[in-house]
Design an enzyme around this catalytic site. Sequence first.
Site, PDB file in Angstrom:
ATOM      1  N   TYR A 152       0.860  -1.202   0.000  1.00 28.14           N
ATOM      2  CA  TYR A 152       0.000   0.000   0.000  1.00 28.14           C
ATOM      3  C   TYR A 152       0.887   1.240   0.000  1.00 28.14           C
ATOM      4  CZ  TYR A 152      -3.269   3.660   1.154  1.00 28.14           C
ATOM      5  OH  TYR A 152      -3.990   4.840   1.107  1.00 28.14           O
ATOM      6  N   VAL A 185      -7.970   9.193   8.036  1.00 29.43           N
ATOM      7  CA  VAL A 185      -9.279   9.821   7.857  1.00 29.43           C
ATOM      8  C   VAL A 185     -10.342   8.749   8.085  1.00 29.43           C
ATOM      9  CG1 VAL A 185     -10.701  11.260   6.348  1.00 29.43           C
ATOM     10  CG2 VAL A 185      -8.219  11.172   5.972  1.00 29.43           C
TER      11      VAL A 185
HETATM   12  P1  NDP Z   1     -13.508   4.768   0.646  1.00 28.43           P
HETATM   13  O1  NDP Z   1     -13.385   3.302   0.742  1.00 28.43           O
HETATM   14  O2  NDP Z   1     -14.591   5.445   1.405  1.00 28.43           O
HETATM   15  O3  NDP Z   1     -13.623   5.219  -0.868  1.00 28.43           O
HETATM   16  C1  NDP Z   1     -12.889   4.609  -1.897  1.00 28.43           C
HETATM   17  C2  NDP Z   1     -13.547   4.943  -3.218  1.00 28.43           C
HETATM   18  O4  NDP Z   1     -12.754   4.390  -4.264  1.00 28.43           O
HETATM   19  C3  NDP Z   1     -14.933   4.358  -3.337  1.00 28.43           C
HETATM   20  O5  NDP Z   1     -15.778   5.303  -3.940  1.00 28.43           O
HETATM   21  C4  NDP Z   1     -14.742   3.157  -4.244  1.00 28.43           C
HETATM   22  O6  NDP Z   1     -15.924   2.965  -5.023  1.00 28.43           O
HETATM   23  C5  NDP Z   1     -13.592   3.642  -5.124  1.00 28.43           C
HETATM   24  N1  NDP Z   1     -12.856   2.532  -5.711  1.00 28.43           N
HETATM   25  C6  NDP Z   1     -12.102   1.608  -5.081  1.00 28.43           C
HETATM   26  N2  NDP Z   1     -11.617   0.714  -5.953  1.00 28.43           N
HETATM   27  C7  NDP Z   1     -12.070   1.091  -7.172  1.00 28.43           C
HETATM   28  C8  NDP Z   1     -11.921   0.570  -8.484  1.00 28.43           C
HETATM   29  N3  NDP Z   1     -11.187  -0.540  -8.720  1.00 28.43           N
HETATM   30  N4  NDP Z   1     -12.538   1.195  -9.508  1.00 28.43           N
HETATM   31  C9  NDP Z   1     -13.269   2.308  -9.284  1.00 28.43           C
HETATM   32  N5  NDP Z   1     -13.452   2.866  -8.073  1.00 28.43           N
HETATM   33  C10 NDP Z   1     -12.854   2.251  -7.031  1.00 28.43           C
HETATM   34  O7  NDP Z   1     -12.080   5.328   1.107  1.00 28.43           O
HETATM   35  P2  NDP Z   1     -11.476   6.814   1.164  1.00 28.43           P
HETATM   36  O8  NDP Z   1     -12.442   7.828   0.732  1.00 28.43           O
HETATM   37  O9  NDP Z   1     -10.847   6.945   2.499  1.00 28.43           O
HETATM   38  O10 NDP Z   1     -10.309   6.661   0.106  1.00 28.43           O
HETATM   39  C11 NDP Z   1     -10.202   7.457  -1.040  1.00 28.43           C
HETATM   40  C12 NDP Z   1      -8.734   7.587  -1.422  1.00 28.43           C
HETATM   41  O11 NDP Z   1      -8.018   8.208  -0.351  1.00 28.43           O
HETATM   42  C13 NDP Z   1      -8.009   6.261  -1.673  1.00 28.43           C
HETATM   43  O12 NDP Z   1      -7.123   6.446  -2.760  1.00 28.43           O
HETATM   44  C14 NDP Z   1      -7.204   6.044  -0.377  1.00 28.43           C
HETATM   45  O13 NDP Z   1      -6.062   5.272  -0.612  1.00 28.43           O
HETATM   46  C15 NDP Z   1      -6.858   7.464  -0.026  1.00 28.43           C
HETATM   47  N6  NDP Z   1      -6.518   7.765   1.360  1.00 28.43           N
HETATM   48  C16 NDP Z   1      -7.344   7.407   2.386  1.00 28.43           C
HETATM   49  C17 NDP Z   1      -7.020   7.739   3.688  1.00 28.43           C
HETATM   50  C18 NDP Z   1      -7.854   7.338   4.854  1.00 28.43           C
HETATM   51  O14 NDP Z   1      -7.313   7.296   5.980  1.00 28.43           O
HETATM   52  N7  NDP Z   1      -9.138   7.102   4.701  1.00 28.43           N
HETATM   53  C19 NDP Z   1      -5.820   8.545   3.976  1.00 28.43           C
HETATM   54  C20 NDP Z   1      -5.025   8.862   2.828  1.00 28.43           C
HETATM   55  C21 NDP Z   1      -5.375   8.516   1.572  1.00 28.43           C
HETATM   56  P3  NDP Z   1     -16.533   1.540  -5.420  1.00 28.43           P
HETATM   57  O15 NDP Z   1     -16.194   0.571  -4.322  1.00 28.43           O
HETATM   58  O16 NDP Z   1     -17.988   1.826  -5.542  1.00 28.43           O
HETATM   59  O17 NDP Z   1     -15.873   1.229  -6.713  1.00 28.43           O
HETATM   60  C1  8X3 Z   2      -4.418   5.869   4.352  1.00 24.59           C
HETATM   61  C2  8X3 Z   2      -3.827   6.295   5.652  1.00 24.59           C
HETATM   62  O1  8X3 Z   2      -2.313   5.608   7.548  1.00 24.59           O
HETATM   63  O2  8X3 Z   2      -3.829   3.934   6.716  1.00 24.59           O
HETATM   64  O3  8X3 Z   2      -3.616   6.193   3.291  1.00 24.59           O
HETATM   65  O4  8X3 Z   2      -1.925   4.569   5.426  1.00 24.59           O
HETATM   66  S1  8X3 Z   2      -2.927   5.035   6.353  1.00 24.59           S
END
Ligand code: NDP
Ligand code: 8X3
Length: 252
Positions: A152, A185
């Site tokens: 990741y 988050v």
């Molecule tokens: P969520 O799981 O709430 O949202 C992820 C979104 O990505 C969903 O809408 C999902 O939609 C979509 N998704 C996942 N895989 C696919 C795919 N193969 N094709 C199309 N859409 C896809 O998580 P977050 O909002 O937290 O995450 C959003 C981004 O932020 C990610 O890139 C994550 O790595 C990043 N991030 C998250 C953090 C956290 O702590 N939450 C911190 C830092 C970065 P669906 O399943 O309907 O396809």
């Molecule tokens: C998502 C935040 O800390 O789980 O990118 O890697 S952490």
Amino acid sequence: MSKIILITGASSGFGKAIAEKFAACGWNLILTARRKDKLEAVATAIEQKYKVKTLALIFDVQNKEAVFQQIGGLPSEWQAIDLLVNNAGLALGRDSFENANIEDWETMIDTNVKGLLYTSKATLPYLIKNQGHIINIGSTAGKEVYKDGNVYCATKHAVDAISKAQRIDLLQYKIKVTAIHPGAVDTDFSLIRFKGDATKAAAVYAGYEPLKAEDIAETAWYVANVPKHVCINDIVMTCVAQGNSFTIHKDA
Ligand code: NDP
Ligand code: 8X3
């Protein structure tokens, strides 16, 4: 004329919050994700609440042909894209290198890296015409590797590198490229990472106040609205309890 934002992964979490924020400010939205019911519910609720136009596209960013077909075939009224937010992504598992699952690694690489590349490339002709802006959602995991985060973290380091590369290569088109790197988050992210184990997911956010998806949406709005001659390159944002990708101060 209303501006157009294309957000991948808009069915939940950051993508949904970014959609709400931009719609509240009058932008029209192209929203993408795999889960049709969830995405269409987001799109319908936003249209009704903010009286903006939405286009919901259902595809998997891992599927190169689908990405190019759906984005390449946008109706003409949706082609003047001002801002692409590469947000779709996920973590699967949190295991030491020798125990981690190879299929999980492949899914993370295919989604977080290859999906972002496909989406960027498919959207680029519109962004070039429109002098648009790309926001890539990285992570603090893309700044420092943490224990058991192996692949990741590697995918988010790739997002960091791709953002820098896009910024250089796309200078000639006056396309802005911004990477936003959030720390923890509270979204469905950990529930998905731990494959539905709600106890494990809740423990990630226990003992401190993590960021909210709305905090990321506010930051996306900020970077999208600086003066035309300004580009915010890179933002690392955490809650006050978090110092870097592997240090969170939790209350006892
Ligand atoms: P969520 O799981 O709430 O949202 C992820 C979104 O990505 C969903 O809408 C999902 O939609 C979509 N998704 C996942 N895989 C696919 C795919 N193969 N094709 C199309 N859409 C896809 O998580 P977050 O909002 O937290 O995450 C959003 C981004 O932020 C990610 O890139 C994550 O790595 C990043 N991030 C998250 C953090 C956290 O702590 N939450 C911190 C830092 C970065 P669906 O399943 O309907 O396809
Ligand atoms: C998502 C935040 O800390 O789980 O990118 O890697 S952490």
